[in-house]
Design a protein around this motif. Structure first.
Motif, short mmCIF file in Angstrom:
data_model
loop_
_atom_site.label_atom_id
_atom_site.label_comp_id
_atom_site.label_asym_id
_atom_site.label_seq_id
_atom_site.Cartn_x
_atom_site.Cartn_y
_atom_site.Cartn_z
N GLU A 23 58.73 22.92 65.12
CA GLU A 23 59.86 23.63 64.55
C GLU A 23 59.54 25.11 64.46
OE1 GLU A 23 60.63 22.53 60.46
OE2 GLU A 23 58.60 21.81 60.24
N THR A 24 60.45 25.86 63.90
CA THR A 24 60.26 27.30 63.78
C THR A 24 60.49 27.74 62.34
OG1 THR A 24 60.96 29.45 64.62
CG2 THR A 24 62.67 27.78 64.46
N PHE A 25 59.79 28.80 61.94
CA PHE A 25 60.03 29.41 60.63
C PHE A 25 61.33 30.21 60.64
CE2 PHE A 25 55.28 29.35 59.85
CZ PHE A 25 55.34 28.54 58.73
N ILE A 26 61.75 30.65 61.81
CA ILE A 26 62.92 31.52 61.92
C ILE A 26 64.20 30.72 61.69
CG2 ILE A 26 64.25 33.06 63.44
CD1 ILE A 26 61.58 33.68 64.88
N THR A 27 65.02 31.19 60.75
CA THR A 27 66.29 30.51 60.46
C THR A 27 67.50 31.31 60.92
OG1 THR A 27 66.36 31.47 58.24
CG2 THR A 27 65.37 29.28 58.46
N GLU A 28 67.30 32.62 61.14
CA GLU A 28 68.42 33.44 61.60
C GLU A 28 67.93 34.81 62.08
OE1 GLU A 28 71.17 34.71 58.46
OE2 GLU A 28 69.59 34.28 57.01
N VAL A 29 68.75 35.42 62.93
CA VAL A 29 68.52 36.80 63.33
C VAL A 29 69.40 37.64 62.41
CG1 VAL A 29 68.75 38.51 65.16
CG2 VAL A 29 67.95 36.20 65.71
N LEU A 30 68.77 38.45 61.56
CA LEU A 30 69.51 39.23 60.57
C LEU A 30 70.09 40.51 61.15
CD1 LEU A 30 67.04 38.81 57.58
CD2 LEU A 30 69.25 37.67 57.88
N ASP A 31 69.30 41.16 62.02
CA ASP A 31 69.75 42.43 62.57
C ASP A 31 68.95 42.76 63.83
OD1 ASP A 31 71.25 44.73 62.75
OD2 ASP A 31 70.45 45.67 60.95
N VAL A 32 69.53 43.59 64.64
CA VAL A 32 68.88 44.10 65.84
C VAL A 32 69.09 45.61 65.84
CG1 VAL A 32 68.97 44.18 68.35
CG2 VAL A 32 69.22 41.99 67.18
N ILE A 33 67.98 46.36 65.93
CA ILE A 33 68.03 47.82 65.97
C ILE A 33 67.18 48.26 67.15
CG2 ILE A 33 67.61 49.95 64.70
CD1 ILE A 33 67.52 48.04 62.15
N GLU A 34 67.86 48.60 68.24
CA GLU A 34 67.20 48.99 69.49
C GLU A 34 66.20 47.92 69.93
OE1 GLU A 34 65.88 53.06 69.27
OE2 GLU A 34 67.83 53.71 68.53
N ASN A 35 64.88 48.19 69.86
CA ASN A 35 63.90 47.20 70.31
C ASN A 35 63.30 46.38 69.17
OD1 ASN A 35 62.36 49.41 69.32
ND2 ASN A 35 60.60 48.74 70.53
N GLU A 36 63.95 46.40 68.01
CA GLU A 36 63.45 45.70 66.82
C GLU A 36 64.41 44.57 66.44
OE1 GLU A 36 62.07 46.85 62.30
OE2 GLU A 36 63.40 48.20 63.37
N ILE A 37 63.82 43.42 66.15
CA ILE A 37 64.59 42.27 65.66
C ILE A 37 64.14 42.01 64.24
CG2 ILE A 37 65.05 39.81 65.92
CD1 ILE A 37 64.17 40.05 68.82
N ILE A 38 65.08 41.81 63.35
CA ILE A 38 64.77 41.43 61.98
C ILE A 38 65.24 39.99 61.82
CG2 ILE A 38 65.14 41.89 59.53
CD1 ILE A 38 65.81 44.86 60.87
N VAL A 39 64.28 39.12 61.52
CA VAL A 39 64.57 37.69 61.41
C VAL A 39 64.42 37.22 59.97
CG1 VAL A 39 63.97 37.14 63.79
CG2 VAL A 39 62.20 37.06 62.05
N GLY A 40 65.26 36.26 59.60
CA GLY A 40 65.14 35.59 58.32
C GLY A 40 64.33 34.32 58.51
N LEU A 41 63.48 34.02 57.52
CA LEU A 41 62.60 32.85 57.61
C LEU A 41 62.99 31.79 56.58
CD1 LEU A 41 59.13 34.60 58.00
CD2 LEU A 41 60.80 34.00 59.76
N LYS A 42 62.42 30.61 56.75
CA LYS A 42 62.70 29.49 55.84
C LYS A 42 62.40 29.82 54.39
CE LYS A 42 62.29 25.69 59.01
NZ LYS A 42 61.75 24.38 59.29
N ASP A 43 61.40 30.65 54.15
CA ASP A 43 61.04 31.00 52.77
C ASP A 43 61.92 32.12 52.20
OD1 ASP A 43 60.09 33.29 53.99
OD2 ASP A 43 58.00 33.00 53.38
#
Length: 93
Positions: free
Chosen positions: A27-47
């Protein structure tokens, strides 16, 4: 399906690998992609925390978000990750 993603450095590749795949439960800790800013991804995790991952360029970000979406929606599972310098290869089934 295997896909390689280029991060800005080895540290970011290791960080992404640790967030994207939990070996025991496939499985993955990642639950969602919160935002994308150019070459940066901000992901939300299970915790409920959020983490930033820096990829090589905006194209890599778009490819990763497309790739991970089916995993977030539980249509696919991550089966393997491999880090090669600043690259991460992710396999899903």
């Amino acid at each position: 399906m295997k896909k390689k993603f280029h991060c800005i450095d080895k540290y970011e590749a290791r960080k992404l690998a640790s967030l994207v795949f939990i070996k025991d439960g496939s499985e993955t800790f990642i639950t969602e992609v919160l935002d994308v800013i150019e070459n940066e991804i901000i992901v939300g995790l299970k915790d409920k925390s959020a983490h930033s991952i820096l990829l090589k360029d905006q194209g890599q970000v778009e490819e990763f978000t497309d790739f991970i979406q089916s995993v977030i929606e539980k249509q696919h599972k991550i089966t393997h990750t491999e880090i090669i310098n600043d690259e991460i290869e992710i396999e899903k089934a």
